[in-house]
Design a protein around this motif. Structure first.
Motif, mmCIF file in Angstrom:
data_model
loop_
_atom_site.group_PDB
_atom_site.id
_atom_site.type_symbol
_atom_site.label_atom_id
_atom_site.label_comp_id
_atom_site.label_asym_id
_atom_site.label_seq_id
_atom_site.Cartn_x
_atom_site.Cartn_y
_atom_site.Cartn_z
ATOM 1 N N CYS A 175 7.909 4.644 0.559
ATOM 2 C CA CYS A 175 6.504 5.028 0.553
ATOM 3 C C CYS A 175 5.543 3.841 0.470
ATOM 4 C CB CYS A 175 6.222 5.989 -0.604
ATOM 5 S SG CYS A 175 6.617 5.310 -2.231
ATOM 6 N N PHE A 176 6.063 2.605 0.397
ATOM 7 C CA PHE A 176 5.206 1.429 0.348
ATOM 8 C C PHE A 176 5.383 0.608 1.625
ATOM 9 C CE2 PHE A 176 5.413 1.611 -4.484
ATOM 10 C CZ PHE A 176 4.137 2.135 -4.572
ATOM 11 N N VAL A 177 4.293 0.024 2.110
ATOM 12 C CA VAL A 177 4.335 -0.873 3.267
ATOM 13 C C VAL A 177 3.642 -2.175 2.874
ATOM 14 C CG1 VAL A 177 4.398 0.979 4.970
ATOM 15 C CG2 VAL A 177 2.196 0.129 4.193
ATOM 16 N N PRO A 178 4.171 -3.324 3.336
ATOM 17 C CA PRO A 178 3.545 -4.601 2.982
ATOM 18 C C PRO A 178 2.241 -4.823 3.728
ATOM 19 C CG PRO A 178 5.454 -4.941 4.401
ATOM 20 C CD PRO A 178 5.432 -3.487 4.081
ATOM 21 N N VAL A 179 1.252 -5.326 3.008
ATOM 22 C CA VAL A 179 -0.047 -5.683 3.570
ATOM 23 C C VAL A 179 -0.354 -7.097 3.113
ATOM 24 C CG1 VAL A 179 -2.501 -5.133 3.653
ATOM 25 C CG2 VAL A 179 -0.831 -3.286 3.525
ATOM 26 N N LYS A 228 5.057 8.398 7.560
ATOM 27 C CA LYS A 228 4.388 7.448 8.456
ATOM 28 C C LYS A 228 4.766 6.001 8.168
ATOM 29 C CE LYS A 228 0.342 10.454 8.989
ATOM 30 N NZ LYS A 228 -1.136 10.562 8.859
ATOM 31 N N VAL A 229 5.766 5.775 7.320
ATOM 32 C CA VAL A 229 6.151 4.402 6.978
ATOM 33 C C VAL A 229 6.648 3.650 8.206
ATOM 34 C CG1 VAL A 229 7.799 3.031 5.640
ATOM 35 C CG2 VAL A 229 6.631 4.956 4.577
ATOM 36 N N ALA A 230 7.402 4.336 9.057
ATOM 37 C CA ALA A 230 7.973 3.671 10.237
ATOM 38 C C ALA A 230 6.909 3.234 11.236
ATOM 39 C CB ALA A 230 8.982 4.600 10.913
ATOM 40 N N GLN A 231 5.710 3.740 11.159
ATOM 41 C CA GLN A 231 4.662 3.379 12.106
ATOM 42 C C GLN A 231 4.059 2.001 11.824
ATOM 43 O OE1 GLN A 231 1.761 6.514 12.145
ATOM 44 N NE2 GLN A 231 3.277 8.136 12.525
ATOM 45 N N TYR A 232 4.277 1.466 10.630
ATOM 46 C CA TYR A 232 3.707 0.170 10.271
ATOM 47 C C TYR A 232 4.683 -0.940 10.654
ATOM 48 C CZ TYR A 232 0.253 2.786 7.573
ATOM 49 O OH TYR A 232 -0.747 3.639 7.192
ATOM 50 N N GLN A 233 4.225 -1.861 11.493
ATOM 51 C CA GLN A 233 5.047 -2.954 11.982
ATOM 52 C C GLN A 233 4.426 -4.289 11.575
ATOM 53 O OE1 GLN A 233 7.977 -2.328 13.331
ATOM 54 N NE2 GLN A 233 7.608 -0.103 13.293
ATOM 55 N N ARG A 234 5.122 -5.352 11.885
ATOM 56 C CA ARG A 234 4.691 -6.703 11.502
ATOM 57 C C ARG A 234 3.405 -7.087 12.214
ATOM 58 N NH1 ARG A 234 5.389 -11.717 13.775
ATOM 59 N NH2 ARG A 234 6.695 -10.810 15.398
ATOM 60 N N PRO A 235 2.383 -7.561 11.477
ATOM 61 C CA PRO A 235 1.160 -8.046 12.128
ATOM 62 C C PRO A 235 1.442 -9.298 12.965
ATOM 63 C CG PRO A 235 0.785 -7.605 9.798
ATOM 64 C CD PRO A 235 2.258 -7.549 10.014
ATOM 65 N N GLN A 236 0.621 -9.532 13.961
ATOM 66 C CA GLN A 236 0.853 -10.651 14.865
ATOM 67 C C GLN A 236 0.640 -12.001 14.188
ATOM 68 O OE1 GLN A 236 -1.573 -10.074 18.337
ATOM 69 N NE2 GLN A 236 -0.459 -8.250 19.028
ATOM 70 N N ASN A 237 -0.243 -12.078 13.229
ATOM 71 C CA ASN A 237 -0.524 -13.355 12.575
ATOM 72 C C ASN A 237 0.417 -13.659 11.416
ATOM 73 O OD1 ASN A 237 -1.540 -11.262 11.033
ATOM 74 N ND2 ASN A 237 -3.202 -12.500 10.171
ATOM 75 N N ASN A 272 0.840 -1.195 0.000
ATOM 76 C CA ASN A 272 0.000 0.000 0.000
ATOM 77 C C ASN A 272 0.875 1.245 0.000
ATOM 78 O OD1 ASN A 272 -2.264 -1.554 0.045
ATOM 79 N ND2 ASN A 272 -2.835 -1.123 2.153
ATOM 80 N N PHE A 273 0.417 2.243 -0.714
ATOM 81 C CA PHE A 273 1.110 3.531 -0.728
ATOM 82 C C PHE A 273 0.652 4.364 0.465
ATOM 83 C CE2 PHE A 273 1.325 8.026 -1.847
ATOM 84 C CZ PHE A 273 2.659 8.136 -2.209
ATOM 85 N N VAL A 274 1.606 4.845 1.278
ATOM 86 C CA VAL A 274 1.291 5.643 2.464
ATOM 87 C C VAL A 274 2.169 6.885 2.464
ATOM 88 C CG1 VAL A 274 0.619 3.615 3.810
ATOM 89 C CG2 VAL A 274 2.981 4.398 3.878
ATOM 90 N N GLU A 331 11.464 -7.596 -0.708
ATOM 91 C CA GLU A 331 10.892 -7.469 -2.038
ATOM 92 C C GLU A 331 10.119 -6.177 -2.225
ATOM 93 O OE1 GLU A 331 8.526 -10.907 -2.594
ATOM 94 O OE2 GLU A 331 10.231 -12.300 -2.673
ATOM 95 N N ASN A 332 10.133 -5.291 -1.227
ATOM 96 C CA ASN A 332 9.401 -4.025 -1.320
ATOM 97 C C ASN A 332 9.957 -3.189 -2.468
ATOM 98 O OD1 ASN A 332 8.083 -1.582 -0.930
ATOM 99 N ND2 ASN A 332 8.258 -1.667 1.283
ATOM 100 N N PRO A 333 9.132 -2.822 -3.447
ATOM 101 C CA PRO A 333 9.649 -2.058 -4.599
ATOM 102 C C PRO A 333 10.137 -0.666 -4.232
ATOM 103 C CG PRO A 333 7.247 -2.203 -4.677
ATOM 104 C CD PRO A 333 7.682 -3.103 -3.575
#
Length: 566
Positions: free
Chosen positions: A397-401, A370-379, A364-366, A391-393
């Motif tokens: 500005c992109f975060v994995p979802v 605020k990129v540093a605010q996104y962390q690994r989900p628990q699941n 997702n483009f963010v 593999e993040n292009p």
């Protein structure tokens, strides 16, 4: 038009890219100046240890069990002071005869990595093939895999190959190793050596590994491997490369040999069904390891393959090669095993389970702040998270979802469809605004432009008409001198101008009018009966003055007429 565009895109797309899977990892920042050295060989030959010894640190994981450790192609970079303009890329590859991967899958992973580096214009500095000198025999699988390696490199690139023997410290006697090394040179490696390959002895010292690498880097010429040219230049499929074709032919020959040996087994054991069961088990094993024969990639590499145990309680193939894990005969153990497998299948399909096999990372483009605010989900496991980050292009500005299961995938598709509709609406609005601006331009500017065009045409016509007469005037004026009468007239006009400026002529004119007025008054008195003497005297004086003024007036009029005629 779209169909034609898609057809051209598919035609120009390299065929080897169809072999890519989500697990393939490539160098993130390939450069044309990179010098690639691939480390190949059988499992356990010391490929990862060679890289760690060369770099002087533990960068490549080393396996210490019977199970092979390197499953994917891994690249490690470093800078050599002798080559300041280049970056050295050491490539650790999965070993042949891997315990969990088929030979075809190993070739696929190595082939797509080399093809990707070839497309990125990275230079192939050479290949280092490691062989365990402590191995007592040159087995059939070892010979087959080395033949595949020969066809992977090709004859032209053989001069950039170094055959390195390892594990010398595992030998009881150095003489035994030297005898085996000589046998390799004279028999099994003879073809590669004749084509220019070199033979080195490896050790656990950094100097030994560095000498081998320096030997390759000293050769300035770089040659692409045969599989790189086949996949990158000729645009072959992996199935059509020489390496995979040779592997296919070798395994088909192996199956044919085992089928021909079935009657001998039947006669030797007295069990007519035993050779058939053994052959079926071996055929299942070979088909699992060479699934490429059906054109399908086998993705479940690490799942054990259970099959019926042959009579006699043998855990290996009757033909001499282990092909499958034997199934427990205890009913309770069988029930437990079956329950575990069912749970494994359920968890693989369950989107709420960490073992769900249907997981894919989107991006997702963010806001970059605020990129540093996104962390690994628990699941999501740390391995999947780190893979998605690699593999993040564009990490700025992109975060994995992650989408887990088909429900998440459907939500992702719906969200993208909604976003696409919004973009289409914005494009429609932009088109409407462009139409309004175009209409306004047509109304306000086109009429003005037409008037300006008409004026320009008129001015052009007048200029052309003037130009037509100009060639008659300019030469006459420039080529003729001032005539004497013209010079005299100019002088007279200047005198008249001077007299007008001084007022002398105006005074004479006033005097003339005064005399004319006096003559008129005298004439009136004569008609009224006054004395004629005064009238005559006055008329005589006035007449003389009138005559003088008349002469001046005539002269003035003459000059004016001359000036006007000129």
């Amino acid at each position: 038009m779209n169909l034609l565009k898609n057809a051209l895109t598919q035609k120009s797309k390299p065929k080897w890219r169809k072999e890519l899977t989500s697990g393939d990892v490539f160098l993130q920042d390939p450069k044309p100046s990179d010098l690639v050295i691939a480390i190949m060989g059988a499992t356990g030959a010391g490929k990862s240890t060679f890289i760690n010894t060369l770099l002087g640190e533990q960068v490549a994981p080393v396996g210490h069990t019977l199970r092979s450790h390197t499953a994917f192609v891994q690249a490690y970079t470093y800078n050599d002071p002798q080559f300041p303009k280049n970056r050295i890329v050491m490539v650790d590859t999965p070993g042949f005869d891997d315990t969990s991967l088929s030979d075809r899958e190993i070739l696929r992973r190595i082939g797509v990595w080399l093809a990707q580096s070839y497309d990125a214009r990275m230079k192939m500095a050479g290949v280092i093939y490691l062989h365990d000198i402590s191995a007592k025999r040159w087995q059939g699988s070892t010979a087959r895999n080395f033949e595949v390696f020969e066809r992977l490199c090709g004859q032209a690139a053989a001069r950039k190959v170094v055959l390195v023997t390892t594990m010398w410290d595992q030998l009881v006697s150095k003489a035994v190793g030297e005898k085996r090394e000589e046998e390799l040179k004279m028999q099994y490696w003879k073809g590669m050596i004749e084509n220019g390959s070199a033979v080195h002895r490896g050790s656990l010292e950094q100097m030994s590994a560095q000498d081998t690498v320096d030997f390759l880097l000293a050769k300035e010429a770089t040659y692409p491997l045969q599989i790189q040219k086949e996949l990158g230049e000729v645009n072959k499929t992996l199935q059509d490369t020489e390496a995979v074709r040779h592997l296919s032919e070798a395994l088909e020959a192996l199956l044919k040999t085992r089928e021909e040996s079935a009657p001998l087994l039947r006669e030797g054991t007295g069990d007519p069904k035993l050779p058939q069961r053994a052959l079926e088990n071996d055929s299942k094993s070979v088909s699992i390891r060479t699934i490429y024969r059906t054109g399908t990639r086998f993705n479940d590499y690490e799942s054990p393959v259970w099959c019926s145990q042959p009579a006699g309680g043998l855990g290996t193939s009757i033909l001499g090669r282990s092909v499958a894990l034997s199934q427990p005969q205890d009913p309770q153990s069988q029930h437990l095993l079956l329950q575990q497998r069912i749970e494994g299948v359920y968890n693989a399909w369950n989107s709420a389970s960490p073992q769900c096999r249907f997981q894919h990372a989107f991006y997702n483009f963010v806001d970059p702040t605020k990129v540093a605010q996104y962390q690994r989900p628990q699941n999501i496991s740390n391995e999947l998270w780190e893979k998605a980050r690699r593999e993040n292009p564009d990490p700025s500005c992109f975060v994995p979802v992650f989408a887990t299961g088909f429900d998440d995938l459907r939500l992702r598709v719906d969200a993208q469809s909604a976003q696409s509709e919004k973009l289409k609406q914005r494009l429609t609005d932009v088109k409407k605004r462009l139409d309004v601006l175009s209409e306004r331009h047509a109304l306000s500017n086109v009429s003005r432009l037409k008037r300006a065009t008409a004026q320009q045409v008129q001015l052009t016509q007048r200029l052309l008409a003037f130009t037509q007469h100009l060639h008659l005037l300019i030469p006459a004026i420039r080529s003729s001198a001032i005539r004497p009468e013209e010079e005299q007239l100019r002088g007279r006009l200047e005198e008249i101008e001077e007299e007008l400026r001084r007022g002398r002529l105006a005074g004479k004119l006033n005097e003339l009018w005064a005399l004319i007025g006096a003559v008129g008054a005298t004439s009136e008195k004569g008609r009224n009966g006054d004395g004629s003497t005064d009238i005559e005297g006055t008329a005589g004086g006035a007449g003389s003055s009138y005559d003088g003024a008349t002469e001046d007036a005539k002269g003035f009029g003459f000059h004016i007429v001359e000036a006007w005629e000129w």
